[in-house]
Motif scaffolding. Structure first.
Motif, short mmCIF file in Angstrom:
data_model
loop_
_atom_site.label_atom_id
_atom_site.label_comp_id
_atom_site.label_asym_id
_atom_site.label_seq_id
_atom_site.Cartn_x
_atom_site.Cartn_y
_atom_site.Cartn_z
N GLN A 5 0.86 -1.19 0.00
CA GLN A 5 0.00 0.00 0.00
C GLN A 5 0.89 1.23 0.00
O GLN A 5 1.91 1.28 0.69
CB GLN A 5 -0.87 -0.02 1.25
CG GLN A 5 -1.66 1.27 1.45
CD GLN A 5 -2.16 1.38 2.87
OE1 GLN A 5 -3.31 1.04 3.15
NE2 GLN A 5 -1.31 1.84 3.77
N SER A 7 1.31 5.11 1.01
CA SER A 7 0.74 6.18 1.84
C SER A 7 1.42 7.50 1.47
O SER A 7 2.63 7.54 1.27
CB SER A 7 0.99 5.91 3.32
OG SER A 7 0.41 4.68 3.67
N VAL A 8 0.63 8.55 1.40
CA VAL A 8 1.15 9.87 1.02
C VAL A 8 0.69 10.89 2.06
O VAL A 8 -0.48 10.90 2.45
CB VAL A 8 0.63 10.32 -0.36
CG1 VAL A 8 1.35 11.57 -0.83
CG2 VAL A 8 0.78 9.21 -1.39
N ILE A 44 -3.63 11.45 5.68
CA ILE A 44 -2.77 10.43 5.10
C ILE A 44 -3.59 9.72 4.04
O ILE A 44 -4.62 9.12 4.34
CB ILE A 44 -2.27 9.43 6.16
CG1 ILE A 44 -1.44 10.16 7.23
CG2 ILE A 44 -1.44 8.33 5.50
CD1 ILE A 44 -1.04 9.28 8.40
N ARG A 46 -4.09 6.81 1.47
CA ARG A 46 -3.62 5.43 1.28
C ARG A 46 -4.14 4.91 -0.05
O ARG A 46 -5.32 5.01 -0.34
CB ARG A 46 -4.10 4.55 2.44
CG ARG A 46 -3.53 5.01 3.77
CD ARG A 46 -4.22 4.35 4.93
NE ARG A 46 -3.68 4.85 6.19
CZ ARG A 46 -4.42 5.04 7.27
NH1 ARG A 46 -5.73 4.79 7.24
NH2 ARG A 46 -3.87 5.49 8.38
N VAL A 66 6.29 9.92 1.01
CA VAL A 66 5.62 8.69 0.60
C VAL A 66 6.18 7.51 1.38
O VAL A 66 7.37 7.49 1.70
CB VAL A 66 5.87 8.41 -0.91
CG1 VAL A 66 5.12 7.18 -1.38
CG2 VAL A 66 5.49 9.61 -1.75
N LYS A 67 5.32 6.57 1.71
CA LYS A 67 5.79 5.38 2.40
C LYS A 67 5.06 4.17 1.84
O LYS A 67 3.86 4.24 1.57
CB LYS A 67 5.49 5.52 3.90
CG LYS A 67 6.29 4.59 4.75
CD LYS A 67 6.06 4.92 6.23
CE LYS A 67 7.04 4.16 7.10
NZ LYS A 67 8.26 4.91 7.32
N THR A 69 3.73 0.48 2.68
CA THR A 69 3.43 -0.32 3.86
C THR A 69 2.81 -1.65 3.42
O THR A 69 1.88 -1.65 2.62
CB THR A 69 2.39 0.40 4.75
OG1 THR A 69 2.78 1.76 4.89
CG2 THR A 69 2.27 -0.24 6.11
N TYR A 99 -6.18 -0.37 11.00
CA TYR A 99 -7.19 0.34 10.21
C TYR A 99 -7.66 -0.57 9.09
O TYR A 99 -7.04 -1.59 8.79
CB TYR A 99 -6.68 1.68 9.67
CG TYR A 99 -5.45 1.65 8.81
CD1 TYR A 99 -5.50 1.22 7.48
CD2 TYR A 99 -4.22 2.08 9.31
CE1 TYR A 99 -4.36 1.21 6.68
CE2 TYR A 99 -3.07 2.08 8.54
CZ TYR A 99 -3.15 1.63 7.22
OH TYR A 99 -2.04 1.61 6.44
N LYS A 116 -4.81 -3.16 7.86
CA LYS A 116 -3.48 -3.00 8.46
C LYS A 116 -3.58 -3.66 9.82
O LYS A 116 -4.45 -3.32 10.62
CB LYS A 116 -3.13 -1.52 8.61
CG LYS A 116 -1.87 -1.22 9.41
CD LYS A 116 -0.59 -1.43 8.60
CE LYS A 116 0.67 -1.20 9.43
NZ LYS A 116 0.93 0.19 9.77
N GLU B 377 10.78 11.76 4.97
CA GLU B 377 10.47 10.36 4.74
C GLU B 377 10.69 9.55 6.02
O GLU B 377 9.92 8.67 6.36
CB GLU B 377 11.38 9.84 3.65
CG GLU B 377 10.68 8.88 2.74
CD GLU B 377 11.42 8.80 1.43
OE1 GLU B 377 12.12 7.81 1.23
OE2 GLU B 377 11.31 9.75 0.63
N PHE B 380 7.78 10.15 8.42
CA PHE B 380 6.42 9.92 7.93
C PHE B 380 5.99 8.49 8.23
O PHE B 380 6.75 7.55 8.10
CB PHE B 380 6.36 10.19 6.42
CG PHE B 380 5.00 9.93 5.83
CD1 PHE B 380 3.87 10.53 6.39
CD2 PHE B 380 4.84 9.09 4.75
CE1 PHE B 380 2.62 10.29 5.86
CE2 PHE B 380 3.59 8.84 4.22
CZ PHE B 380 2.47 9.44 4.77
N ASP B 382 2.35 5.80 8.02
CA ASP B 382 1.00 5.73 7.46
C ASP B 382 -0.04 5.70 8.57
O ASP B 382 -1.21 5.54 8.31
CB ASP B 382 0.85 4.51 6.54
CG ASP B 382 0.82 3.24 7.34
OD1 ASP B 382 1.68 3.07 8.21
OD2 ASP B 382 -0.10 2.42 7.11
N VAL B 384 -1.90 7.67 11.59
CA VAL B 384 -2.18 9.00 12.10
C VAL B 384 -1.63 9.19 13.51
O VAL B 384 -1.01 10.19 13.83
CB VAL B 384 -3.71 9.25 12.09
CG1 VAL B 384 -4.05 10.50 12.88
CG2 VAL B 384 -4.22 9.36 10.67
#
Lengths: 143, 432
Positions: A5, A7-8, A44, A46, A66-67, A69, A99, A116, B377, B380, B382, B384
């Motif tokens: 996934q 994430s931004v 965030i 996704r 960006v990540k 996951t 989530y 997740k 990065e 950060f 994902d 919250v």
């Protein structure tokens, strides 16, 4: 199955989602699923896409945080109680869901769910015991 | 009204003679007792006797806040520590405070100059003076307190905060003079209205307001809403605290207590001394202080001086309202805040970006500081709650270093404007 996934980080101001979508458009990427978790200051975003590595690079190139996951993805039958049965398996295994987001595809009579969880490997094991989770049609969960 | 009429109305030639003698004494003591001043003067090829008159003061090197940090905590003291009876401090840019020490005689001088300040605002033995400046390391509370006691007024040492109770005491005790920051005075005025009270329910007649810059417009507002005379006062802990200068009833510039503090205005870029009427940085030399003499201390406050006679009869030189700063220091709710302190905190946490910006607003007449921090990065997530935890962690670290609370807002990478020269670290939206 486990999928990637993206994430931004999105600031809470006009135009930030449009910026991400325009990058995807430029690279001819179709969105498979998305959700936004929001707070007062930021969100965030996704995303599930079928070329996650390419998308990650493209978004980073556009200067975004960006990540990638790993998340659990599954298909459930689109009828009452369909998701409950799956979630109960995770509960029985003591897995916590951090989530979740889901989409129904009425034509296919199934829904697709992204989760997740705190113990991904264990969750995948639990879900693989069930043929609904991954209908044995190969690894393509990116629709 | 005068507290010390002979001094406050002294003819210039006499005053200059007093200043010159005191300056020579200060330079002599600083040279003898403080290795920092001795080595500075030696480096400039100066001996104490080279400063024979006031005109020679320009030969002396400046002293800066950095010099205080370099000599933390007691390096600039000019007496044995046993003679120091009080320590005060203001926040410093590295998290270490700027320390100042007073002898018993220094505390007496401080009370004297604050007594002049309060008397000029109309205080006397019959007054009830409510001190709503903070008490503690900050010089506001105790400075006003000692001055009020010297005047012989009844002091109500309530310190800052708890506004509704503050107003109740003001009403019940018959407070006639309020001492606090101008923004707090305005907040008190608002709370008064919310409590269904009017100025006529109080006995308040005047207020002495300082520790932060404020405008004529704000003065008019405070005066109208509290139905009082609002007097601007000036001071800084490095010199003595409040009482360095204060307005008289004419409200036309702040009289500097020149028999204790020698003022100059310089061009902040070149260091050159400027004549009356030209805007520049205020430089002060203490000429009576024992514990910690300050020689040509660069206040960074921008103002103008005038020797024009004042209608009140005082001959002491007047400085204009402070027009701004020659460095990037912000004054937020009376507390000195430097952007570099924020940088130190962010870099200290290790995971945040060095790109940040301070935004200062005034809401409900109180200053509000927001710090924008770019997400990297590395930081950060994902999730919250991880990002919110990070925000709270930065907020806690900033609060403890700055001494004032700040709200952190995460922003996208490279969203803070880059500049080719000096980074624009501060957006001050306060309308003064």
């Amino acid at each position: 199955m486990i999928i990637k996934q993206i994430s931004v980080f999105l600031e809470n101001r006009p135009g930030t989602l449009a910026q991400v979508l325009s990058v995807l458009g430029e690279h001819n990427i179709n969105l498979r699923a998305m959700s936004v978790a929001d707070t007062a200051d930021f969100g965030i975003l996704r995303l599930v896409v079928n070329e996650p590595d390419l998308v990650e690079q493209a978004l980073k190139g556009a200067g975004l945080a960006v990540k990638t996951t790993p998340v659990l993805a599954m298909r459930v039958s689109d009828k009452p109680g369909g998701l409950l049965a799956e979630v109960q398996k995770l509960t029985a295994a003591g897995i916590n869901i951090e989530y979740v987001y889901a989409f129904a595809a009425p034509a296919a009579e199934e829904a697709r769910v992204v989760l997740k969880v705190d113990d991904l490997a264990k969750a995948e094991q639990v879900m693989n015991g069930d043929k609904v989770a991954d209908g044995g049609e190969g690894p393509n969960f990116y629709w | 009204m005068f507290w010390n009429k002979p001094i406050e109305t002294m003819v210039r030639t006499e005053l200059s003679a007093v200043q010159a003698a005191r300056l020579r004494d200060t330079i002599e003591r600083a040279y003898r007792q403080v290795p920092f001043y001795r080595s500075r003067m030696q480096a400039a090829g100066l001996l104490p006797e080279d400063i024979a008159s006031l005109e020679h003061i320009g030969k002396l090197p400046f002293t800066t806040k950095q010099d205080m940090r370099d000599n933390y905590p007691y390096g600039l003291f000019a007496v044995p520590l046993a003679e120091i009876v009080r320590i005060h401090a203001s926040s410093g840019t590295t998290g270490k405070p700027t320390v100042v020490g007073y002898t018993k005689r220094d505390i007496g001088i401080w009370a004297e100059v604050m007594a002049r300040t309060l008397t000029a605002a109309g205080a006397n033995r019959q007054s009830f003076i409510q001190v709503a400046y903070g008490y503690g390391l900050f010089t506001g509370g105790l400075g006003a307190h000692y001055g009020a006691e010297l005047v012989g007024a009844s002091v109500i040492p309530v310190s800052s905060g708890n506004t509704a109770r503050q107003i109740m005491l003001m009403k019940d005790f018959g407070t006639t003079l309020l001492a606090c920051t101008p923004s707090y005075a305005l907040y008190i005025a608002e709370t008064l209205g919310e409590m269904g009270l009017e100025p006529k329910d109080l006995s308040l007649r005047a207020g002495v307001f300082g520790a932060e810059p404020w405008s004529e417009r704000m003065r008019k507002e405070i005066e109208a809403r509290l139905s009082i005379k609002a007097i601007d006062i000036y001071g800084l802990s490095e010199i003595i605290g409040p009482g360095v200068a204060s307005e008289c009833e004419c409200q036309d510039g702040l009289h500097i207590n020149e028999d204790h503090f020698y003022p100059e205005i310089i061009n902040p870029q070149t260091g050159e001394t400027l004549p009356d009427g030209e805007k520049g940085e205020l430089v002060l030399t203490t000429i009576t202080k024992e514990g910690m003499p300050m020689i040509r201390y660069r206040t960074r406050d921008l103002t103008v001086l005038t020797h024009e006679p004042c209608a009140c009869g005082r001959t002491l030189v007047r400085m204009g309202k402070v027009l701004g700063r020659s460095d990037d220091m912000l004054i937020i709710r009376g507390v000195n805040v430097f952007p570099s302190q924020v940088e130190t905190v962010l870099l200290g946490l290790g995971e945040t970006s060095p790109h940040y910006q301070l935004i200062v607003d005034r809401e409900d007449n109180l200053d509000k500081l927001t710090v924008l921090v770019e997400v990297t990065e590395a930081m950060f997530s994902d999730e919250v709650r991880r990002l919110e935890t990070l925000e709270h962690k930065i907020e806690a670290a900033l609060g403890s270093v700055l001494g004032v609370s700040a709200q952190v807002r995460l922003v996208g990478p490279k969203s803070i404007e880059r500049s080719e020269g000096k980074a624009k670290r501060v957006i001050d939206n306060r309308k003064l």
